[in-house]
Design an enzyme around this catalytic site. Sequence first.
Site, short mmCIF file in Angstrom:
data_model
loop_
_atom_site.label_atom_id
_atom_site.label_comp_id
_atom_site.label_asym_id
_atom_site.label_seq_id
_atom_site.Cartn_x
_atom_site.Cartn_y
_atom_site.Cartn_z
CD GLN A 1 -2.80 13.92 -31.59
OE1 GLN A 1 -2.08 12.75 -31.24
NE2 GLN A 1 -4.14 14.19 -32.69
CG ASP B 1 -0.23 -0.14 2.51
OD1 ASP B 1 0.89 -0.57 2.70
OD2 ASP B 1 -1.35 0.52 3.55
CD GLU C 1 5.54 -0.21 -6.21
OE1 GLU C 1 5.06 -0.90 -5.62
OE2 GLU C 1 7.08 0.28 -5.47
#
Length: 388
Positions: A337, A241, A364
């Site tokens: 772009q 986490d 991860e």
Amino acid sequence: MTLDLETREQLVATIRRFVDERLLPAEAEVAESDSIPDLIVEEMKELGLFGLSIPEEFGGLGLTMSEEAALIFEIGRAAPAFRSLFATNVGIGSQGLVIDGTPEQKAQYLPRIASGELIGSFALTEPDVGSDAGSVRTTALRDGDSYILNGTKRYITNAPLAGLFTVMARTDPAQKGAQGVSAFAVEAGLPGLSTGRPEKKMGQQGAHVCDVIFENCRVPASALIGGVEGMGFKTAMKVLDKGRLHIAAACVGLAERIMDDMMDYAVTRKQFGKPIADFQMLQVMFADSRAEAYAARAMVEDAARRRDAGESVATLASCAKMFASEMVGRVADRNVQVHGGAGYIREYRAEQLFRDARLFRIYEGTTQIQQGIIARTMAAEARARLGL
């Protein structure tokens, strides 16, 4: 220890100056040479970047998750290779020791990891083991007061530079799944431990990965992290986490930098007699990028605060990592772009950052792994509500 507001702001400002004055100007050199200059590495050590999350008693800064995220927002503005060099020391290369290491293991390794003397590396992935981390095939068989390691680890970040590997290996071949996996702190240079050639990658030049090979590599029993077999996978899960929030913060930082590049180009590039920033179809891309980056930042900050308060944030970390890594990919694509033909030319950096950003959706835990975690949690919560 939580920093007071003034100290925190000073630290963030210091890192911001370092990024602007030292890292951004060196990006092209790093991309071309596939190497970070030694002087910059030393400056990173002096700033304490290798020990952000390591407790102060072992020479680190001992930052909270919120404080770490604030710094990674800034570091993330530079090419990801810079962060990658110290990220394993801050995250998966050290946190197993911080959380589950014995007092002796912590004293032996954490000060050297915090100073950057040792580069930590996390060796989990194998040629046939990626997202299914519980299927580790590398073995570590007990032999007296040692373990004998055999197997190959693949795509291991910082392995060419590492002085210490956190290695996941199966200590009980009869035990299938994660229960038979243990974690070891293995020093580089041991007989039977070798590394392959650094891989040539799509992006993130300057961050090195390679295979790590164990061929009858004998490590002392004291290398078993925590001194308990079968806890390796649980140790790995405990640090995920934190690692996922760190990655999400890096994605936010990179997205914010890319937006700066995009807007600097858009307000100066003219077509049809006016800056392209004035064209409504491009403005949609600008606005979407800003809103998505803001949302990702808010997710990271909220989850970090909750983690610091002691809440379980595994699902929130997966949400943040999934959203932020996908978000930075979209922003990087829009930047190419907006630059048009120039976006495909190396000089403008848009193409390099587009390639750099792509990896965040993979390591991860891929986007698909995060989606599975989130969905399973939602289903479990629904069953609990319904008493099923």
